[in-house]
Motif scaffolding. Structure first.
Motif, mmCIF file in Angstrom:
data_model
loop_
_atom_site.group_PDB
_atom_site.id
_atom_site.type_symbol
_atom_site.label_atom_id
_atom_site.label_comp_id
_atom_site.label_asym_id
_atom_site.label_seq_id
_atom_site.Cartn_x
_atom_site.Cartn_y
_atom_site.Cartn_z
ATOM 1 N N LEU A 90 46.377 43.972 33.458
ATOM 2 C CA LEU A 90 45.228 43.146 33.828
ATOM 3 C C LEU A 90 44.684 43.666 35.151
ATOM 4 N N VAL A 91 43.424 44.054 35.185
ATOM 5 C CA VAL A 91 42.807 44.583 36.401
ATOM 6 C C VAL A 91 42.128 43.446 37.144
ATOM 7 N N VAL A 92 42.462 43.311 38.418
ATOM 8 C CA VAL A 92 41.836 42.305 39.285
ATOM 9 C C VAL A 92 41.331 43.015 40.528
ATOM 10 N N GLU A 93 40.047 42.870 40.822
ATOM 11 C CA GLU A 93 39.445 43.475 42.008
ATOM 12 C C GLU A 93 39.397 42.418 43.109
ATOM 13 N N VAL A 94 40.054 42.708 44.206
ATOM 14 C CA VAL A 94 40.245 41.748 45.299
ATOM 15 C C VAL A 94 39.372 42.151 46.481
ATOM 16 N N TRP B 274 35.940 33.759 55.762
ATOM 17 C CA TRP B 274 37.374 33.885 55.700
ATOM 18 C C TRP B 274 37.811 33.255 54.399
ATOM 19 N N LYS B 275 37.758 34.052 53.363
ATOM 20 C CA LYS B 275 38.033 33.614 52.002
ATOM 21 C C LYS B 275 38.353 34.836 51.153
ATOM 22 N N TRP B 276 38.796 34.591 49.924
ATOM 23 C CA TRP B 276 39.147 35.667 49.007
ATOM 24 C C TRP B 276 38.253 35.612 47.779
ATOM 25 N N LEU B 277 37.753 36.764 47.383
ATOM 26 C CA LEU B 277 36.949 36.885 46.164
ATOM 27 C C LEU B 277 37.728 37.736 45.167
ATOM 28 N N PHE B 278 37.879 37.216 43.941
ATOM 29 C CA PHE B 278 38.604 37.924 42.889
ATOM 30 C C PHE B 278 37.658 38.189 41.717
ATOM 31 N N LEU B 279 37.558 39.439 41.324
ATOM 32 C CA LEU B 279 36.699 39.858 40.217
ATOM 33 C C LEU B 279 37.582 40.328 39.064
ATOM 34 N N TYR B 280 37.263 39.850 37.867
ATOM 35 C CA TYR B 280 37.976 40.251 36.656
ATOM 36 C C TYR B 280 37.013 41.077 35.793
ATOM 37 N N PRO B 281 37.043 42.411 35.880
ATOM 38 C CA PRO B 281 36.076 43.211 35.121
ATOM 39 C C PRO B 281 36.235 43.091 33.614
ATOM 40 N N GLU B 282 37.471 42.940 33.126
ATOM 41 C CA GLU B 282 37.676 42.829 31.683
ATOM 42 C C GLU B 282 37.091 41.535 31.139
ATOM 43 N N GLN B 283 37.251 40.451 31.887
ATOM 44 C CA GLN B 283 36.731 39.143 31.449
ATOM 45 C C GLN B 283 35.312 38.890 31.964
ATOM 46 N N ASN B 284 34.825 39.719 32.893
ATOM 47 C CA ASN B 284 33.497 39.570 33.503
ATOM 48 C C ASN B 284 33.334 38.185 34.139
ATOM 49 N N ILE B 285 34.328 37.796 34.938
ATOM 50 C CA ILE B 285 34.279 36.542 35.674
ATOM 51 C C ILE B 285 34.689 36.815 37.120
ATOM 52 N N ALA B 286 34.503 35.827 37.980
ATOM 53 C CA ALA B 286 34.907 35.939 39.378
ATOM 54 C C ALA B 286 35.290 34.568 39.891
ATOM 55 N N THR B 287 36.177 34.539 40.884
ATOM 56 C CA THR B 287 36.606 33.291 41.501
ATOM 57 C C THR B 287 36.699 33.471 43.006
ATOM 58 N N VAL B 288 36.617 32.359 43.705
ATOM 59 C CA VAL B 288 36.833 32.340 45.146
ATOM 60 C C VAL B 288 38.046 31.459 45.418
ATOM 61 N N ASN B 289 39.026 32.024 46.138
ATOM 62 C CA ASN B 289 40.233 31.301 46.552
ATOM 63 C C ASN B 289 41.038 30.739 45.385
ATOM 64 N N GLU B 290 40.998 31.411 44.246
ATOM 65 C CA GLU B 290 41.858 31.053 43.117
ATOM 66 C C GLU B 290 42.105 32.296 42.286
ATOM 67 N N LEU B 291 43.386 32.487 41.914
ATOM 68 C CA LEU B 291 43.790 33.674 41.176
ATOM 69 C C LEU B 291 44.736 33.245 40.075
ATOM 70 N N ALA B 292 44.606 33.863 38.901
ATOM 71 C CA ALA B 292 45.485 33.530 37.780
ATOM 72 C C ALA B 292 45.787 34.797 36.989
ATOM 73 N N ALA B 293 46.944 34.800 36.355
ATOM 74 C CA ALA B 293 47.349 35.937 35.532
ATOM 75 C C ALA B 293 48.395 35.463 34.540
ATOM 76 N N PRO B 294 48.457 36.088 33.352
ATOM 77 C CA PRO B 294 49.503 35.733 32.399
ATOM 78 C C PRO B 294 50.863 36.275 32.833
ATOM 79 N N VAL B 295 51.917 35.547 32.531
ATOM 80 C CA VAL B 295 53.260 36.002 32.880
ATOM 81 C C VAL B 295 53.653 37.163 31.976
ATOM 82 N N ASP B 296 54.518 38.016 32.502
ATOM 83 C CA ASP B 296 55.065 39.173 31.777
ATOM 84 C C ASP B 296 53.990 40.162 31.344
ATOM 85 N N ARG B 297 52.862 40.176 32.047
ATOM 86 C CA ARG B 297 51.852 41.205 31.817
ATOM 87 C C ARG B 297 51.597 41.928 33.131
#
Length: 349
Positions: A134-138, A143-166
């Motif tokens: 799973l590719v996550v662009e950080v 003073w905050k965090w931006l997370f981009l998910y290119p595979e899912q084409n979504i983005a979040t601020v101050n929240e990150l998620a990923a499946p276990v064992d991947r």
């Protein structure tokens, strides 16, 4: 009732000891495989060093007691100055410890290299060749965090998620100053620097909610630069993605507003991301009036633009979000700059 000071101190020491033994130290009980192996490395290194420290402390106390001035039964040898056996023991034991620590450090440095793709999910479970991380662009912002998910084409601020064992591959950069991306339950800290990209490969092996933060001071809002990492099942991760897709789209203009310094930002979701946004952030050209760093470097590697093009690079106007000048962009692409031969300019009057 007056409690004696000695009893009070003993009680406080007992409470502190009980609280320490009862707490769950995430560094030594990490649910992520990389963090768990790093925790094991800390334990092994500490034990090896204690093999020297504990005997030295114990012998210091024994010698101080045995050869005290009041002990008349101790052997008094004022002319003693050398013992071959004692010299061998003093030098051989630390040397062996150093050799073992050096070997462990060498192996662990390569095995736990954050740039190295994972070869296992956890002990006894190797990564299958067909597994895609799973590719996550950080992006570290003020003073905050931006997370981009290119595979899912979504983005979040101050929240990150990923499946276990991947396996997860983090591509990390910063907008202005250096920060440090750190999730103790997942892996060690990795620096985020403007105009540069660092990488971290990791995996989470247990579902749950874990804390992430910046471990490098970056200004007034540093203390609030925290986020939550959610370890989810595959179905749970897909549901989370659908929840995120309920937000608005993150365009370039939206990013320029988000990039401005702010403190303790709430969680935000973006249902889409403008094409090429992470590349533009990395190359510091989200504003289209600025030339991208990779284009500029391609021009430089091809020999530059010559005196005739210097005028085009002069500042046209000022006032971008970082206070720097705008420059003309799209003067040439990396492909055209690399393909054009370099013709030196004759500066003779």
């Amino acid at each position: 009732m007056n409690v004696p000071k000695s009893l009070r101190r003993l009680s406080l020491a007992a409470v502190a000891l009980l609280s320490l033994t009862g707490c769950n130290t995430i560094l030594l009980n990490a649910p992520g495989d990389i963090a768990a192996r790093q925790g094991d490395l800390i334990v092994v290194s500490t034990v090896l060093m204690l093999l020297i420290i504990v005997p030295v402390i114990a012998l210091t106390l024994v010698f101080a007691w045995r050869y005290r001035a009041s002990n008349t039964r101790a052997t008094y040898r004022p002319d003693w100055d050398h013992s071959t056996q004692l010299e061998l023991l003093i030098w051989a034991a630390p040397l062996l410890i150093i050799i073992v620590l050096g070997a462990i450090t060498w192996v662990s440095t390569h095995t736990l290299d954050p740039y190295r793709p994972l070869d296992r999910i956890k002990a006894g479970q190797a990564v299958k060749p067909e597994t895609r991380p799973l590719v996550v662009e950080v992006v570290a912002l003020d003073w905050k965090w931006l997370f981009l998910y290119p595979e899912q084409n979504i983005a979040t601020v101050n929240e990150l998620a990923a499946p276990v064992d991947r396996p997860i591959r983090f591509k990390i950069t910063s907008s202005t100053v250096m920060n440090s991306f750190y999730i103790p339950a997942l892996a060690g800290q990795i620096y985020a620097m403007p105009g540069m990209e660092t990488t971290l490969h990791a995996v989470m092996n247990a579902p749950g909610e874990y804390e992430g933060f910046s471990a490098n001071y970056s200004g007034a809002g540093f203390s609030g630069m925290r986020f939550k990492f959610h370890g989810l099942s595959q179905d749970g991760f897909e549901r989370w993605v659908r929840t995120v897709r309920g937000g608005a789209e993150l365009g370039r203009s939206d990013y320029l507003q988000l990039e401005k310094p702010s403190e303790r930002e709430p969680v935000r979701h973006y249902a889409g991301v403008a094409s090429g946004l992470y590349r533009a952030i990395l190359n510091r050209c989200v504003d289209t009036d600025r030339m991208c760093m990779d284009e500029m470097m391609a021009i430089d590697s091809a020999g530059g633009l010559g005196l005739g093009s210097v005028e085009a690079l002069l500042p046209r106007r000022k006032g971008d979000v970082r206070g720097g000048p705008f420059v003309a962009s799209a003067m040439c692409t990396a492909e055209s700059a690399a393909a054009r031969p370099w013709n030196p300019v004759n500066l003779t009057p």
